[in-house]
Design a protein around this motif. Structure first.
Motif, PDB file in Angstrom:
ATOM      1  N   ALA A  94      42.598  39.989  46.027  1.00  0.00           N
ATOM      2  CA  ALA A  94      43.555  39.639  44.961  1.00  0.00           C
ATOM      3  C   ALA A  94      44.107  40.923  44.349  1.00  0.00           C
ATOM      4  O   ALA A  94      43.436  41.612  43.572  1.00  0.00           O
ATOM      5  N   ASP A 115      46.447  38.903  48.583  1.00  0.00           N
ATOM      6  CA  ASP A 115      47.117  37.925  47.718  1.00  0.00           C
ATOM      7  C   ASP A 115      47.922  38.687  46.675  1.00  0.00           C
ATOM      8  O   ASP A 115      47.388  39.587  46.020  1.00  0.00           O
ATOM      9  N   HIS A 138      51.380  34.085  45.248  1.00  0.00           N
ATOM     10  CA  HIS A 138      50.933  33.174  44.200  1.00  0.00           C
ATOM     11  C   HIS A 138      51.830  33.244  42.992  1.00  0.00           C
ATOM     12  O   HIS A 138      52.663  34.132  42.891  1.00  0.00           O
ATOM     13  N   ARG A 185      48.539  24.390  45.305  1.00  0.00           N
ATOM     14  CA  ARG A 185      47.447  24.735  44.388  1.00  0.00           C
ATOM     15  C   ARG A 185      47.110  23.518  43.532  1.00  0.00           C
ATOM     16  O   ARG A 185      47.964  22.989  42.814  1.00  0.00           O
ATOM     17  N   HIS A 237      41.590  27.516  42.502  1.00  0.00           N
ATOM     18  CA  HIS A 237      40.965  28.715  41.893  1.00  0.00           C
ATOM     19  C   HIS A 237      40.413  28.259  40.551  1.00  0.00           C
ATOM     20  O   HIS A 237      41.156  27.727  39.728  1.00  0.00           O
ATOM     21  N   SER A 240      37.157  32.937  36.342  1.00  0.00           N
ATOM     22  CA  SER A 240      36.874  34.364  36.518  1.00  0.00           C
ATOM     23  C   SER A 240      35.448  34.702  36.153  1.00  0.00           C
ATOM     24  O   SER A 240      34.854  34.054  35.289  1.00  0.00           O
ATOM     25  N   GLY A 277      39.416  33.020  43.989  1.00  0.00           N
ATOM     26  CA  GLY A 277      38.538  34.158  43.696  1.00  0.00           C
ATOM     27  C   GLY A 277      37.679  33.831  42.492  1.00  0.00           C
ATOM     28  O   GLY A 277      37.335  32.683  42.264  1.00  0.00           O
ATOM     29  N   GLY A 278      37.344  34.864  41.729  1.00  0.00           N
ATOM     30  CA  GLY A 278      36.607  34.632  40.490  1.00  0.00           C
ATOM     31  C   GLY A 278      35.141  34.993  40.531  1.00  0.00           C
ATOM     32  O   GLY A 278      34.421  34.757  39.558  1.00  0.00           O
ATOM     33  N   LEU A 279      34.681  35.570  41.636  1.00  0.00           N
ATOM     34  CA  LEU A 279      33.263  35.889  41.735  1.00  0.00           C
ATOM     35  C   LEU A 279      32.898  37.052  40.805  1.00  0.00           C
ATOM     36  O   LEU A 279      33.597  38.056  40.774  1.00  0.00           O
ATOM     37  N   PRO A 321      38.744  37.215  46.584  1.00  0.00           N
ATOM     38  CA  PRO A 321      38.062  38.063  45.612  1.00  0.00           C
ATOM     39  C   PRO A 321      38.908  39.271  45.234  1.00  0.00           C
ATOM     40  O   PRO A 321      39.503  39.911  46.100  1.00  0.00           O
ATOM     41  N   ARG A 323      38.161  41.195  41.678  1.00  0.00           N
ATOM     42  CA  ARG A 323      37.159  41.931  40.904  1.00  0.00           C
ATOM     43  C   ARG A 323      35.921  42.291  41.740  1.00  0.00           C
ATOM     44  O   ARG A 323      35.409  43.407  41.644  1.00  0.00           O
ATOM     45  N   ARG A 360      40.168  45.112  28.167  1.00  0.00           N
ATOM     46  CA  ARG A 360      39.289  43.952  28.375  1.00  0.00           C
ATOM     47  C   ARG A 360      38.298  43.746  27.224  1.00  0.00           C
ATOM     48  O   ARG A 360      37.944  42.624  26.904  1.00  0.00           O
ATOM     49  N   TYR A 364      38.879  40.230  25.738  1.00  0.00           N
ATOM     50  CA  TYR A 364      37.899  39.206  26.152  1.00  0.00           C
ATOM     51  C   TYR A 364      36.518  39.442  25.556  1.00  0.00           C
ATOM     52  O   TYR A 364      35.563  38.784  25.962  1.00  0.00           O
ATOM     53  N   TYR A 421      41.191  45.149  36.786  1.00  0.00           N
ATOM     54  CA  TYR A 421      41.872  44.709  35.569  1.00  0.00           C
ATOM     55  C   TYR A 421      41.826  45.752  34.448  1.00  0.00           C
ATOM     56  O   TYR A 421      41.888  45.393  33.273  1.00  0.00           O
TER      57      TYR A 421
END
Ligand code: LLP
Length: 463
Positions: A94, A115, A138, A185, A237, A240, A277-279, A321, A323, A360, A364, A421
């Motif tokens: 990604a 992606d 995407h 999607r 998807h 995250s 993704g998101g692992l 994936p 991250r 981040r 977050y 990110y």
């Protein structure tokens, strides 16, 4: 000025610092391999090296703040994902996590697909020679220009995100005389975020077409009627920084459920599914991410089992994936500028970057660790907050950390796990110049994204 060490906690409840910090580590000099890139080590003389290069030397040569990316680690992670998923599946990196021409070349060489989610990412991918058929596009609101560029280039997959987009992509494909491979999607009704697995309120979001209210099935009907589109599969998807495979399992089950409905209604077996993704990765030693082979096995098993019980042939699986590949491979290097001690509370350590190179923490409440890397220290641990140089108090890089109490201006601090990110979400807030990304490998370092200059800033300001 003497700076006393703060023990694990404050003495009075009325000065209790916010945050949930663990007790100080027994050895502040140790670099925990769970959060540092593969080739980052502290040598016996106390200095730190990455890719065989001394970090203090790197700071002299490339300046601070700067991101240092361990190319060997990046490539090893690509290979681990490829090997785990094997020839029967595709791994799409990604690009939103971090993309540059060098990264595209590494991906191409290591057999990964890519992606992209904007014209800029697509341009980078094509310019660096990623074959178009290995690119997926995407986005929840791709412009017609972006769609045209992608179809013209011959991208292998466009992931459709809305009813309007079905029509837009079909028109473009028809106009260009192409039959564009597409996936739809879907939102499967699970949204998974860091340690949580929430099974409600998940369709209430901008992405995708919901399975639950029949929009996804309706999208399939519409796409199958259009000559310009070749429906190859379904995409999902779910979020995250996910550690728990349960969300992916529910997602896989529901996506296979839709494939079954499609077979029953249209007599068509769609050949692909993409589980996104998101692992999660380890930002601190408390995080416990899954290895690619565990992820591949869990996803492969559930898809195979569900397909067998529905009497479907097993579709080609893909994952995305970002991250998990680039995140652990880089650290941000800063120089300490000022140190402000608040007796009984904490010490504010200001570095020469901040929220412009890592948003981040502010955005977050992300947790990071930090280490002194220009020397070893035997000083007591000091409860610290690493902050940037921007004009707001939310400009925090590492909320709670223990650093040696003899920390002084000029020391170098490194924050690990900033490969994903951070540069890609960096800004020019306060007209900060975005830091370079330097790739380090086998005793050599080279800039892959250069530091911004004042000329870069002024060039955009056309008066
Ligand atoms: N595929 C799709 C469709 C996505 O939307 C994303 C991320 C990925 C793959 C890659 O996810 P990863 O494996 O990198 O977690 N800025 C946030 C993350 C936003 C992720 C958006 N989509 C952060 O800094 O945590």
């Amino acid at each position: 000025m003497s700076r006393s060490a703060h023990p694990a906690g404050p003495r009075h409840a009325d000065v209790l610092p916010e945050g949930h910090f663990s007790p100080p580590p027994t050895d502040l000099n140790a670099l925990d391999p769970r959060v540092w890139s593969r080739t980052t080590t502290r040598t016996e003389d106390g200095s730190v090296t990455v890719g065989g290069m001394d970090v203090a030397r790197l700071a002299e040569e490339f300046g601070t703040p700067a991101y240092f990316l361990d190319e060997e680690d990046f490539r090893a992670r690509c290979r681990a994902w490829r090997a785990a998923f094997g020839e029967e599946a595709d791994v799409f990196y990604a690009g939103k996590a971090f993309l540059s021409r060098a990264v595209v070349r590494w991906l191409t060489e290591e057999g990964l697909n890519l992606d992209v989610c904007s014209a800029g990412e697509l341009a980078t991918a094509l310019d660096a020679g990623m074959p178009a058929e290995r690119i997926a596009l995407h986005g929840n609101n791709k412009s017609t220009a972006e769609i045209e560029r992608a179809v013209e280039a011959g991208v292998g997959r466009i992931v459709l995100d809305s009813f309007q987009e079905i029509v837009r992509v079909a028109h473009v494909a028809q106009r260009l005389g192409r039959r564009q491979p597409v996936q739809i999607r879907v939102t499967v009704g699970v949204e998974a975020h860091t340690h949580e697995f929430i099974a409600t309120a998940h369709e209430d979001q901008k992405f995708g077409l919901a399975l639950a209210d029949g929009q996804a099935a309706e999208a399939v009907r519409r796409v199958l009627k259009l000559d310009g589109l070749e429906l190859t599969g379904i995409h999902s998807h779910i979020g995250s920084q996910i550690f728990d495979m349960a969300g992916f399992e529910v997602s896989a089950r529901r996506v296979v459920g839709l494939l079954t409905e499609v077979r029953d209604e249209h007599g068509v077996e769609l050949p692909e599914i993409d589980l996104g993704g998101g692992l999660g990765i380890a930002y601190t030693p408390d995080d416990d991410p899954r290895e690619p082979h565990e992820i591949a096995k869990a996803l492969g098993d559930i898809v195979t089992r569900e397909c067998e019980s529905a009497g479907l042939s097993v579709p080609r699986l893909s994952v995305e994936p970002g991250r998990a590949i680039v995140g652990p491979t880089a650290f941000t290097l800063y120089e300490v500028g000022t140190v402000k001690e608040l007796e009984g509370l904490r010490t504010y350590v200001s570095v020469d970057g901040g929220m412009s190179d890592n948003i981040r923490t502010a955005l977050y409440d992300a947790e990071y660790t930090v280490s002194l890397v220009s020397r070893a220290s035997t000083a007591e641990p000091m409860l610290s907050r690493v902050v940037g140089k921007h004009c707001e108090s939310g400009d925090i890089v590492v909320r709670d950390a223990f650093l040696p109490a003899d920390l002084a201006p000029g020391d170098l601090l490194a924050v690990p796990a900033t490969g994903a990110y951070c540069r890609s979400m960096a800004s020019n807030y306060n007209h900060a110049l975005r830091p370079p990304v330097v790739a380090v490998r086998e005793g050599a370092a080279r800039v892959i994204v250069r530091r911004e200059t004042e000329e870069d800033l002024l060039r955009l300001d056309v008066g």
